[in-house]
Design a protein around this motif. Sequence first.
Motif, PDB file in Angstrom:
ATOM      1  N   SER A  54       0.822  -1.208   0.000  1.00  0.00           N
ATOM      2  CA  SER A  54       0.000   0.000   0.000  1.00  0.00           C
ATOM      3  C   SER A  54       0.857   1.260   0.000  1.00  0.00           C
ATOM      4  O   SER A  54       0.497   2.272  -0.612  1.00  0.00           O
ATOM      5  N   THR A  55       2.005   1.221   0.686  1.00  0.00           N
ATOM      6  CA  THR A  55       2.920   2.366   0.656  1.00  0.00           C
ATOM      7  C   THR A  55       3.431   2.593  -0.760  1.00  0.00           C
ATOM      8  O   THR A  55       3.489   3.734  -1.244  1.00  0.00           O
ATOM      9  N   LEU A  56       3.788   1.509  -1.447  1.00  0.00           N
ATOM     10  CA  LEU A  56       4.244   1.616  -2.832  1.00  0.00           C
ATOM     11  C   LEU A  56       3.108   2.112  -3.727  1.00  0.00           C
ATOM     12  O   LEU A  56       3.319   2.971  -4.595  1.00  0.00           O
ATOM     13  N   PHE A  57       1.913   1.597  -3.508  1.00  0.00           N
ATOM     14  CA  PHE A  57       0.745   2.020  -4.283  1.00  0.00           C
ATOM     15  C   PHE A  57       0.517   3.525  -4.139  1.00  0.00           C
ATOM     16  O   PHE A  57       0.296   4.234  -5.126  1.00  0.00           O
ATOM     17  N   ASN A  58       0.591   4.019  -2.906  1.00  0.00           N
ATOM     18  CA  ASN A  58       0.390   5.454  -2.662  1.00  0.00           C
ATOM     19  C   ASN A  58       1.483   6.293  -3.311  1.00  0.00           C
ATOM     20  O   ASN A  58       1.228   7.373  -3.846  1.00  0.00           O
ATOM     21  N   ARG A  59       2.720   5.809  -3.249  1.00  0.00           N
ATOM     22  CA  ARG A  59       3.846   6.528  -3.838  1.00  0.00           C
ATOM     23  C   ARG A  59       3.682   6.684  -5.344  1.00  0.00           C
ATOM     24  O   ARG A  59       3.926   7.753  -5.913  1.00  0.00           O
ATOM     25  N   LEU A  60       3.272   5.593  -5.991  1.00  0.00           N
ATOM     26  CA  LEU A  60       3.183   5.604  -7.444  1.00  0.00           C
ATOM     27  C   LEU A  60       1.979   6.388  -7.940  1.00  0.00           C
ATOM     28  O   LEU A  60       2.053   7.072  -8.967  1.00  0.00           O
ATOM     29  N   THR A  61       0.858   6.301  -7.219  1.00  0.00           N
ATOM     30  CA  THR A  61      -0.388   6.894  -7.711  1.00  0.00           C
ATOM     31  C   THR A  61      -0.803   8.149  -6.955  1.00  0.00           C
ATOM     32  O   THR A  61      -1.864   8.702  -7.254  1.00  0.00           O
TER      33      THR A  61
ATOM     34  N   ALA B  44      12.453  -6.886   2.024  1.00  0.00           N
ATOM     35  CA  ALA B  44      13.846  -7.326   1.965  1.00  0.00           C
ATOM     36  C   ALA B  44      14.498  -7.382   3.336  1.00  0.00           C
ATOM     37  O   ALA B  44      15.509  -8.055   3.523  1.00  0.00           O
ATOM     38  N   SER B  45      13.924  -6.679   4.328  1.00  0.00           N
ATOM     39  CA  SER B  45      14.521  -6.660   5.662  1.00  0.00           C
ATOM     40  C   SER B  45      14.032  -7.805   6.536  1.00  0.00           C
ATOM     41  O   SER B  45      14.520  -7.976   7.656  1.00  0.00           O
ATOM     42  N   ASP B  46      13.078  -8.594   6.045  1.00  0.00           N
ATOM     43  CA  ASP B  46      12.493  -9.685   6.830  1.00  0.00           C
ATOM     44  C   ASP B  46      13.340 -10.941   6.679  1.00  0.00           C
ATOM     45  O   ASP B  46      13.530 -11.427   5.563  1.00  0.00           O
TER      46      ASP B  46
ATOM     47  N   LEU C 238      11.959  -5.992  -4.398  1.00  0.00           N
ATOM     48  CA  LEU C 238      12.484  -6.064  -3.034  1.00  0.00           C
ATOM     49  C   LEU C 238      12.325  -4.695  -2.379  1.00  0.00           C
ATOM     50  O   LEU C 238      13.034  -3.744  -2.719  1.00  0.00           O
ATOM     51  N   ASN C 239      11.389  -4.603  -1.449  1.00  0.00           N
ATOM     52  CA  ASN C 239      11.071  -3.332  -0.810  1.00  0.00           C
ATOM     53  C   ASN C 239      11.859  -3.144   0.488  1.00  0.00           C
ATOM     54  O   ASN C 239      12.488  -4.071   0.988  1.00  0.00           O
ATOM     55  N   LYS C 240      11.810  -1.930   1.012  1.00  0.00           N
ATOM     56  CA  LYS C 240      12.442  -1.530   2.279  1.00  0.00           C
ATOM     57  C   LYS C 240      13.969  -1.533   2.171  1.00  0.00           C
ATOM     58  O   LYS C 240      14.680  -1.955   3.077  1.00  0.00           O
TER      59      LYS C 240
ATOM     60  N   SER D  20      12.753   1.432  -2.147  1.00  0.00           N
ATOM     61  CA  SER D  20      12.191   1.801  -0.850  1.00  0.00           C
ATOM     62  C   SER D  20      10.937   2.623  -1.119  1.00  0.00           C
ATOM     63  O   SER D  20      11.031   3.774  -1.565  1.00  0.00           O
ATOM     64  N   ALA D  21       9.793   2.017  -0.895  1.00  0.00           N
ATOM     65  CA  ALA D  21       8.538   2.740  -1.093  1.00  0.00           C
ATOM     66  C   ALA D  21       8.417   3.892  -0.115  1.00  0.00           C
ATOM     67  O   ALA D  21       7.746   4.894  -0.396  1.00  0.00           O
ATOM     68  N   LEU D  22       9.095   3.785   1.029  1.00  0.00           N
ATOM     69  CA  LEU D  22       9.024   4.825   2.058  1.00  0.00           C
ATOM     70  C   LEU D  22       9.774   6.075   1.635  1.00  0.00           C
ATOM     71  O   LEU D  22       9.274   7.195   1.763  1.00  0.00           O
ATOM     72  N   THR D  23      10.999   5.912   1.106  1.00  0.00           N
ATOM     73  CA  THR D  23      11.823   7.062   0.735  1.00  0.00           C
ATOM     74  C   THR D  23      11.730   7.416  -0.746  1.00  0.00           C
ATOM     75  O   THR D  23      12.127   8.512  -1.149  1.00  0.00           O
ATOM     76  N   GLY D  24      11.232   6.492  -1.560  1.00  0.00           N
ATOM     77  CA  GLY D  24      11.145   6.735  -2.994  1.00  0.00           C
ATOM     78  C   GLY D  24      12.352   6.244  -3.763  1.00  0.00           C
ATOM     79  O   GLY D  24      12.365   6.320  -5.003  1.00  0.00           O
ATOM     80  N   GLU D  25      13.358   5.720  -3.080  1.00  0.00           N
ATOM     81  CA  GLU D  25      14.563   5.235  -3.764  1.00  0.00           C
ATOM     82  C   GLU D  25      14.216   4.046  -4.669  1.00  0.00           C
ATOM     83  O   GLU D  25      13.537   3.117  -4.266  1.00  0.00           O
ATOM     84  N   GLY D  26      14.684   4.117  -5.908  1.00  0.00           N
ATOM     85  CA  GLY D  26      14.474   3.022  -6.849  1.00  0.00           C
ATOM     86  C   GLY D  26      13.159   3.078  -7.617  1.00  0.00           C
ATOM     87  O   GLY D  26      12.938   2.253  -8.507  1.00  0.00           O
ATOM     88  N   LEU D  27      12.293   4.042  -7.304  1.00  0.00           N
ATOM     89  CA  LEU D  27      11.003   4.091  -7.998  1.00  0.00           C
ATOM     90  C   LEU D  27      11.151   4.527  -9.449  1.00  0.00           C
ATOM     91  O   LEU D  27      10.341   4.138 -10.300  1.00  0.00           O
TER      92      LEU D  27
END
Length: 433
Positions: free
Chosen positions: A220-227, A295-297, A328-330, A353-360
Amino acid sequence: MSGEWELAEEPDRVISVHPELVSRRLGEQLWKARAEEFDLLVGAAACEIVASQRLSVRKAAAATLLGQGQVEEIARQVEILEADVVFVDHPLSPVQQRNLETAWNAKVVDRTGLILEIFAARARTREGVLQVELASLNYQLGRLVRSWTHLERQRGGFGFMGGPGERQIELDRRMIRNSIGALERDLAKVKRMRATQRSGRQRKDIPTVALVGYTNAGKSTLFNRLTTSDVFVANQLFATLDPTLRLLELPGGLRLMLSDTVGFVQELPHELVDAFRATLEEVIEADLILHVRDASDPMQAEHAKVVHDTLQQLGVVGDGAPQVVEILNKKDRVPELASFHGEGITTSRLAISALTGEGLDELTDLLGSWLQRDMHELHLRLAISDGRSLAYCHAHGSILSSRADDDVLDLVVRMGPADASRFNVESDVHFLS
């Protein structure tokens, strides 16, 4: 499961029990991760865990699952800690559930019941509510094990003595089956509506990309970032239940429909998989699947297998299935993580990183390349006054070059086959049909 147990304003005091059968013993790390996940599920149900108990079960008892000494030990804890509910991280038969409730003088909920309760509390749309109700009724249907002291059997039929009627439990079953039938008819309408929506998107040549993954992987974090949407996000299991679709516009006039779906979890109750099939058809009918992994799990490999197995259960694996891309998120938690770009989209693995936007940017470039795999490159000659055709090229394609010559505009444009077919290219000056 209305009437089973309800989430109160004051959190219930609960004991979490983790039976481990010797016959299916997990490794220490796997067991610890499963126990932590179950306790997180209990926390997601807004309950206060006052004790978490691991129990080794040599042989499952038909009456109680646990051994007699273990049952007595939990009963003492329930009394001392004044627990209201005991959650058992294992499927319980109706008889086992009833016997444990009697022994512990507390409500007993197994893993399936817990997940159903969370879903019931989180569903927001009418479709989600219908699906949860259907799953709950199917779960309850086999659990009508009660002691009817006031009404053992009703009289019915004709004649002096009357014939034996239905037992109360049979009446309950019939009522539940009637409710299940009504819900299934309502969900069939939802299914037809979704099919109509999908066919509309296909006519407009808008491909669908579905986000899937283990719960709490960051979909959902990635979804929000993209859209740039505001889908509910929280660091908890099953934060998102209802499906959400948004149009995602990429550079060059490229468009796709992005779908956020419910997260998967170990031993997702089959009642939920069946009930949520209408929702998960967005995954089944998707043109591309993005498998978002945390990826951190440390358990990400096991969680990836759960997702794969669930997709297989839905029939989304094998020939004719949509392509799957690993995301691979996070990456913010695993800085050394790097993307891998293979020859094709399915051999690539992106670290983001969906949180920071890195790699989007890498991800949107990859999606853009995928969208253009079947794109047509057209050389068009448009009348200068034909603003409608020019606007269509900007909206539905990527203009590679343009040159004005007297009353004609020469364009080189790249667009999908359905959009390209709208142009009449037989004449010297082209126009939009």
